[in-house]
Design a protein around this motif. Sequence first.
Motif, PDB file in Angstrom:
ATOM      1  N   LEU A 204      -1.107  -3.215   0.290  1.00  0.00           N
ATOM      2  CA  LEU A 204      -2.222  -2.768  -0.562  1.00  0.00           C
ATOM      3  C   LEU A 204      -1.788  -1.706  -1.564  1.00  0.00           C
ATOM      4  O   LEU A 204      -2.626  -1.017  -2.146  1.00  0.00           O
ATOM      5  N   SER A 205      -0.473  -1.567  -1.738  1.00  0.00           N
ATOM      6  CA  SER A 205       0.086  -0.634  -2.723  1.00  0.00           C
ATOM      7  C   SER A 205      -0.272   0.824  -2.434  1.00  0.00           C
ATOM      8  O   SER A 205      -0.667   1.582  -3.334  1.00  0.00           O
ATOM      9  N   LEU A 206      -0.190   1.218  -1.175  1.00  0.00           N
ATOM     10  CA  LEU A 206      -0.308   2.611  -0.735  1.00  0.00           C
ATOM     11  C   LEU A 206      -1.630   3.291  -1.091  1.00  0.00           C
ATOM     12  O   LEU A 206      -1.652   4.322  -1.763  1.00  0.00           O
ATOM     13  N   PRO A 207      -2.764   2.724  -0.647  1.00  0.00           N
ATOM     14  CA  PRO A 207      -4.035   3.437  -0.848  1.00  0.00           C
ATOM     15  C   PRO A 207      -4.025   4.743  -0.055  1.00  0.00           C
ATOM     16  O   PRO A 207      -3.484   4.814   1.055  1.00  0.00           O
ATOM     17  N   THR A 208      -4.632   5.773  -0.618  1.00  0.00           N
ATOM     18  CA  THR A 208      -4.509   7.117  -0.037  1.00  0.00           C
ATOM     19  C   THR A 208      -5.059   7.191   1.385  1.00  0.00           C
ATOM     20  O   THR A 208      -4.459   7.845   2.252  1.00  0.00           O
ATOM     21  N   LEU A 209      -6.193   6.562   1.653  1.00  0.00           N
ATOM     22  CA  LEU A 209      -6.786   6.638   2.985  1.00  0.00           C
ATOM     23  C   LEU A 209      -5.865   6.031   4.033  1.00  0.00           C
ATOM     24  O   LEU A 209      -5.674   6.597   5.121  1.00  0.00           O
ATOM     25  N   VAL A 210      -5.269   4.890   3.719  1.00  0.00           N
ATOM     26  CA  VAL A 210      -4.390   4.218   4.673  1.00  0.00           C
ATOM     27  C   VAL A 210      -3.100   5.017   4.874  1.00  0.00           C
ATOM     28  O   VAL A 210      -2.576   5.110   5.992  1.00  0.00           O
ATOM     29  N   VAL A 211      -2.593   5.622   3.798  1.00  0.00           N
ATOM     30  CA  VAL A 211      -1.413   6.477   3.933  1.00  0.00           C
ATOM     31  C   VAL A 211      -1.727   7.665   4.837  1.00  0.00           C
ATOM     32  O   VAL A 211      -0.907   8.077   5.671  1.00  0.00           O
ATOM     33  N   GLY A 212      -2.927   8.222   4.704  1.00  0.00           N
ATOM     34  CA  GLY A 212      -3.341   9.304   5.587  1.00  0.00           C
ATOM     35  C   GLY A 212      -3.388   8.866   7.044  1.00  0.00           C
ATOM     36  O   GLY A 212      -2.963   9.614   7.939  1.00  0.00           O
ATOM     37  N   LEU A 213      -3.886   7.649   7.288  1.00  0.00           N
ATOM     38  CA  LEU A 213      -3.888   7.114   8.649  1.00  0.00           C
ATOM     39  C   LEU A 213      -2.463   6.948   9.176  1.00  0.00           C
ATOM     40  O   LEU A 213      -2.198   7.153  10.366  1.00  0.00           O
ATOM     41  N   HIS A 214      -1.547   6.589   8.283  1.00  0.00           N
ATOM     42  CA  HIS A 214      -0.154   6.418   8.691  1.00  0.00           C
ATOM     43  C   HIS A 214       0.447   7.760   9.117  1.00  0.00           C
ATOM     44  O   HIS A 214       1.221   7.830  10.089  1.00  0.00           O
ATOM     45  N   MET A 215       0.097   8.827   8.424  1.00  0.00           N
ATOM     46  CA  MET A 215       0.574  10.157   8.812  1.00  0.00           C
ATOM     47  C   MET A 215      -0.008  10.556  10.171  1.00  0.00           C
ATOM     48  O   MET A 215       0.692  11.126  11.010  1.00  0.00           O
ATOM     49  N   PHE A 216      -1.279  10.256  10.376  1.00  0.00           N
ATOM     50  CA  PHE A 216      -1.894  10.514  11.674  1.00  0.00           C
ATOM     51  C   PHE A 216      -1.191   9.712  12.765  1.00  0.00           C
ATOM     52  O   PHE A 216      -0.889  10.228  13.850  1.00  0.00           O
ATOM     53  N   GLY A 217      -0.880   8.451  12.466  1.00  0.00           N
ATOM     54  CA  GLY A 217      -0.181   7.612  13.434  1.00  0.00           C
ATOM     55  C   GLY A 217       1.196   8.151  13.778  1.00  0.00           C
ATOM     56  O   GLY A 217       1.651   8.027  14.921  1.00  0.00           O
ATOM     57  N   SER A 218       1.865   8.774  12.813  1.00  0.00           N
ATOM     58  CA  SER A 218       3.195   9.328  13.092  1.00  0.00           C
ATOM     59  C   SER A 218       3.114  10.442  14.131  1.00  0.00           C
ATOM     60  O   SER A 218       4.023  10.579  14.965  1.00  0.00           O
ATOM     61  N   THR A 219       2.039  11.225  14.109  1.00  0.00           N
ATOM     62  CA  THR A 219       1.881  12.272  15.124  1.00  0.00           C
ATOM     63  C   THR A 219       1.628  11.656  16.494  1.00  0.00           C
ATOM     64  O   THR A 219       2.139  12.159  17.504  1.00  0.00           O
ATOM     65  N   LEU A 220       0.854  10.565  16.538  1.00  0.00           N
ATOM     66  CA  LEU A 220       0.597   9.904  17.819  1.00  0.00           C
ATOM     67  C   LEU A 220       1.880   9.346  18.422  1.00  0.00           C
ATOM     68  O   LEU A 220       2.107   9.448  19.633  1.00  0.00           O
ATOM     69  N   VAL A 221       2.715   8.759  17.580  1.00  0.00           N
ATOM     70  CA  VAL A 221       3.981   8.199  18.067  1.00  0.00           C
ATOM     71  C   VAL A 221       4.875   9.316  18.614  1.00  0.00           C
ATOM     72  O   VAL A 221       5.471   9.174  19.693  1.00  0.00           O
ATOM     73  N   TRP A 222       4.964  10.424  17.906  1.00  0.00           N
ATOM     74  CA  TRP A 222       5.833  11.518  18.351  1.00  0.00           C
ATOM     75  C   TRP A 222       5.320  12.129  19.656  1.00  0.00           C
ATOM     76  O   TRP A 222       6.101  12.410  20.567  1.00  0.00           O
TER      77      TRP A 222
END
Length: 330
Positions: A273-291
């Motif tokens: 989706l060409s990096l929509p801001t909301l989804v990118v924000g969810l990806h950052m949140f997901g990175s904390t969950l993975v760590w």
Amino acid sequence: MPNTLNPFELIARRWQPSARFVERAALATVVMAVVIVVTGGAVRLTESGLGCSTWPQCTPDSLTPTAEMGIHGLIEFGNRLLTYVLCAFIGLFIVAARARAPRRHSLTRLGWAQFWIVMGNAVWGGIVVLTGLNPYLVAAHFLLTSALLTVCVLSWQRAKEGDGEPRDLVSPAVRQLSWVLVVAVAALTVIGTVVTGTGPHAGDAHKVHRIPLDWQEVTQLHVDFVYIVVGLTVALFFTLRAVKAPPAPRRAALALFAALAFQGVVGYVQYFLSLPTLVVGLHMFGSTLVWIAVLRVFLTLRDRGPVPAAPDAPVDDEAAEARPAATTAA
């Protein structure tokens, strides 16, 4: 002349928090560390990285944002204010850990480690602003926040266990596999910051220096490491089942796989989706969950005994006997 008591000793004489309270205070610092990561991402994704043009003030003439700065100034300054909220939660954890008897120096040291990481990262964030969002410094800013999250998770785990010598619940080979997994996730996180430094979300509407690498090639490297991490997670889970590890490590491995699945779906969605801001924000949140999940996998593979009981608390012999026994090395 009577001895002067420091504030922590005065609090300890008047308040005896429960072990559960100390654990929840530690968990609160984990939650706040995640909030700081997400809101820091929101600053970048809304192009508010230079909403406050200087540091430690917001403008050369004002500590707070002015009306002329608009929403970007409010977002950047709001993220700065959250640092004080984070420090308040860390302070609560330090006070609770210090007030509880018997005193556990390991917990208070971890609490102070959190505080000094926050202070150092705040100064580093100021340097990021003063250098016009240098992408290398921005990446280091995120990694320092990940270091804070690491100490918070460790504090949470230590608040739930005793101070005995760590006993492995699995063989050394399985522990080594978990180490490799942690290192792989750490490498994945570092590569993710490089992807951010080369990508389109620079943090400000004006031209900002970017890392001079091909964004798509770095993204492909990031995806390759995702496959490595997923493979290691699956291998560790089935290894834990094969060696009949206690339920806690196996549940932690499943939680890590779930976090990776969520992060993978979000990652592909944001790419196509060409990096929509909301989804990118969810990806950052997901990175904390993975760590968080991978740290919990590693930390559940050893046992340090029960939480020390307060001097006037009854000893729960049944709970102590129910704890998993250490597995002898194969």
